[in-house]
Design a protein around this motif. Structure first.
Motif, PDB file in Angstrom:
ATOM      1  N   ARG A  10       0.833  -1.207   0.000  1.00 49.07           N
ATOM      2  CA  ARG A  10       0.000   0.000   0.000  1.00 49.07           C
ATOM      3  C   ARG A  10       0.867   1.255   0.000  1.00 49.07           C
ATOM      4  O   ARG A  10       0.599   2.207  -0.738  1.00 49.07           O
ATOM      5  CB  ARG A  10      -0.927  -0.010   1.217  1.00 49.07           C
ATOM      6  N   LYS A  11       1.924   1.264   0.817  1.00 50.34           N
ATOM      7  CA  LYS A  11       2.802   2.426   0.851  1.00 50.34           C
ATOM      8  C   LYS A  11       3.516   2.611  -0.486  1.00 50.34           C
ATOM      9  O   LYS A  11       3.637   3.739  -0.988  1.00 50.34           O
ATOM     10  CB  LYS A  11       3.839   2.279   1.976  1.00 50.34           C
TER      11      LYS A  11
ATOM     12  N   ARG B  16       1.224   4.145  -2.979  1.00 48.59           N
ATOM     13  CA  ARG B  16       0.851   5.537  -2.704  1.00 48.59           C
ATOM     14  C   ARG B  16       1.938   6.537  -3.117  1.00 48.59           C
ATOM     15  O   ARG B  16       1.692   7.740  -3.154  1.00 48.59           O
ATOM     16  CB  ARG B  16       0.569   5.738  -1.208  1.00 48.59           C
ATOM     17  N   GLN B  17       3.131   6.068  -3.426  1.00 47.33           N
ATOM     18  CA  GLN B  17       4.199   6.976  -3.822  1.00 47.33           C
ATOM     19  C   GLN B  17       3.854   7.724  -5.111  1.00 47.33           C
ATOM     20  O   GLN B  17       3.170   7.191  -5.982  1.00 47.33           O
ATOM     21  CB  GLN B  17       5.495   6.207  -4.070  1.00 47.33           C
ATOM     22  N   LYS B  18       4.376   8.928  -5.221  1.00 48.67           N
ATOM     23  CA  LYS B  18       4.320   9.650  -6.483  1.00 48.67           C
ATOM     24  C   LYS B  18       5.611   9.334  -7.225  1.00 48.67           C
ATOM     25  O   LYS B  18       6.701   9.675  -6.771  1.00 48.67           O
ATOM     26  CB  LYS B  18       4.187  11.151  -6.239  1.00 48.67           C
TER      27      LYS B  18
ATOM     28  N   GLN C 128       9.144  13.336  -0.300  1.00 48.65           N
ATOM     29  CA  GLN C 128       9.739  12.083  -0.767  1.00 48.65           C
ATOM     30  C   GLN C 128      11.244  12.270  -0.928  1.00 48.65           C
ATOM     31  O   GLN C 128      11.864  11.647  -1.779  1.00 48.65           O
ATOM     32  CB  GLN C 128       9.095  11.609  -2.075  1.00 48.65           C
TER      33      GLN C 128
END
Length: 528
Positions: free
Chosen positions: A328-329, A332-334, A476
């Motif tokens: 999930r993480k 979710r990253q761009k 990020q």
């Protein structure tokens, strides 16, 4: 927590002209480090590990070292697949010095002037150079009132270089204390501003705002989103220049490989890693080796991944071992943009075209929004045209030219079927080049090949086909980017574009330097 001064940077002691004796070569009973991937970050890490006393094995999926810096050779032409310039040579010099050698004995660097030419859609051009008088004169031609703003921008860039590059660039952000150390510097730099916001506060003309913000695209960052700290690129280029390695960037890769081989580092190609093996030690998941696509297993004291970090966690580490880097993480990253790259060789030369050139389309912010946020493959595009034969005739047969045209495009979330769209897109790029800077070139093409986002995903194993890993936005970056020392698994480490400070040759070599500060002494390990 260990904070270090960047070697070779102003205010630090370089010592790069001195050659010390080579450190001992590790024997068969030394602690074993496996490095997954042979990009610049992995090669830099392997040199450091070897000099630290580790016995090192490098594993590469492709048939030759280099990763994104792979080299294509066909029909007498040489194509660097990835990075094409060197902007911080002292990072390479340091690696050679650690091994008791001199970089200049193995690689010849030559300066490139101008650094690059920017061509706007209306045909206007701007040569970005290290000659400040020429830069100011071109600015005055476009917008006389922005000359003072340029000087202000360079002051901001110098501050970002001193604080963001020298002070913060080589930190391994593994602990909250590392983040706390960086906060005062980020406040002083007002790092929450975007790069474009910083430049727009200094210069008013749209063309100048474009010229002095597009540099972040070279490391996969949208100038309207990345932190203004990336203005340091201007100071970095002014301080050290832009260089070309004779024989191409691949010549640096080969020199690093020879340096490693002289230290008995084993480099295995066609050796794709399918799994990082993990076992429970002292109640914590601990990396203990790897399993190859062939089924072979290799034990290790530590594992260092120079593969794409998102791919590493998503595909090489079992979910039960990932409390932090969950699916999930990762999702979710761009992610950064991807690239469409067309490599082609001509049986004639275009000597009016410089080594590096940006051929811009009609839109700037709107196009970047389509690429980074909407993930839409737009009808229009901008491209970077690389002509290494402007500097180095050895990259092509006599009288010929080597090129690649690189177009920023969305990653695979665009849904583009590149298997069927690639040739049509290549034709659009060809039409644009014919209409702008290479009239009539198609009748002189003697060799050609293309790379699409699908290749980044399938061949280079990059999550979503993103060419530069996670997008380098503020949340990020640094502590909020994948750590050099895995948050989930003991004895697992990361190096390369997915870790701090990010993509680009200086970035991944700095990542290897940061990694060096958290790797344990090999003497702490039993024989593995």
């Amino acid at each position: 927590m260990k904070h270090v001064q960047v070697p070779g940077a102003p205010g630090g002691s370089t010592g790069l002209g001195e050659v010390s004796s080579a450190p001992p070569i590790a024997g068969p009973s030394a602690a074993h480090a496996i490095v997954i991937g042979t990009g610049f970050g992995g090669l830099g890490a392997a040199i450091r590990l070897s000099c630290r006393g580790y016995r090192v094995t490098m594993l590469e999926k492709l048939d030759a070292p280099g990763g994104r810096a792979y080299v294509w050779r066909q029909d007498g032409f040489t194509f660097d697949a990835g990075p094409t310039i060197v902007t911080a040579p002292f990072f390479l010099e340091e690696l050679w010095q650690m091994a008791g050698r001199r970089f200049a004995d193995d690689v010849s660097l030559v300066p490139v002037e101008p650094f690059y030419r920017v061509r706007f859609d209306d045909g206007d051009t701007f040569d970005y150079t290290n000659e400040l008088d020429k830069v100011r004169a071109q600015i005055a031609r476009i917008a006389p009132g922005d000359v003072a703003g340029y000087d202000k921008l360079m002051q901001e860039s110098e501050l970002a270089y001193k604080l963001g590059f020298e002070k913060l660039g080589s930190i391994a952000y593994n602990e909250m204390n590392d983040l706390m150390y960086a906060v005062p510097f980020l406040i002083k730099l007002r790092g929450w501003r975007s790069l474009h916001a910083l430049v727009a506060g200094c210069m008013k003309h749209p063309k100048l705002r474009t010229i002095f913000t597009l540099q972040s695209l070279l490391i996969g960052g949208n100038p309207f989103s990345v932190t203004s700290v990336y203005s340091l690129i201007h100071a970095l280029e002014r301080q050290w220049g832009v260089h070309w390695a004779k024989g191409g960037t691949g010549a640096i890769v080969q020199a690093m490989v020879k340096l490693l081989q002289s230290r008995r580092v084993e480099i295995r190609c066609n050796a794709e890693v399918k799994e990082i093996q993990v076992e429970q030690r002292n109640g914590r998941p601990t990396a203990c080796g790897v399993r190859l696509a062939s089924g072979e297993t290799l034990p290790a004291s530590i594992v260092v991944s120079n593969a794409d970090t998102s791919w590493t966690y998503r595909h090489l580490v079992a979910p039960e071992h990932r409390r932090h880097w969950t699916d999930r993480k990762i999702a979710r990253q761009k992610m950064s943009m991807s690239l469409f790259v067309w490599y082609f060789g001509l049986d004639r030369r275009y000597d009016e075209v410089p080594h590096h050139m940006m051929v811009l389309g009609p839109r700037y912010e709107g196009l970047l929004t389509d690429i980074f946020k909407r993930h839409v493959l737009a009808d229009d595009f901008s491209l970077y045209l690389h002509r290494p034969t402007a500097t180095d005739a050895s990259m092509a047969p006599p009288g010929c030219d080597t090129f690649y045209a690189l177009v920023p495009v969305p990653h695979l979330d665009s849904g583009t079927d590149w298997a069927t769209a690639a040739e049509t897109y290549r034709q659009r790029v060809a039409k644009r080049l014919h209409e702008t800077v290479l009239p009539g070139f198609e009748q002189h093409i003697v060799t050609s090949r293309i790379t699409t986002p699908l290749d980044f995903h399938d061949r280079l194993l990059s999550y979503k086909g993103a060419a530069f890993g996670a997008e380098p936005i503020l949340l990020q970056s640094a502590y909020f980017r994948a750590h050099n020392r895995s948050e989930d698994i003991a004895r697992l480490y990361m190096v390369g574009a997915g870790t701090h400070p990010g993509a680009g040759v200086p970035g991944v070599l700095m990542s290897a330097r940061a990694l060096d500060t958290v790797i344990p002494d090999p003497k702490v390990f039993a024989i593995a």
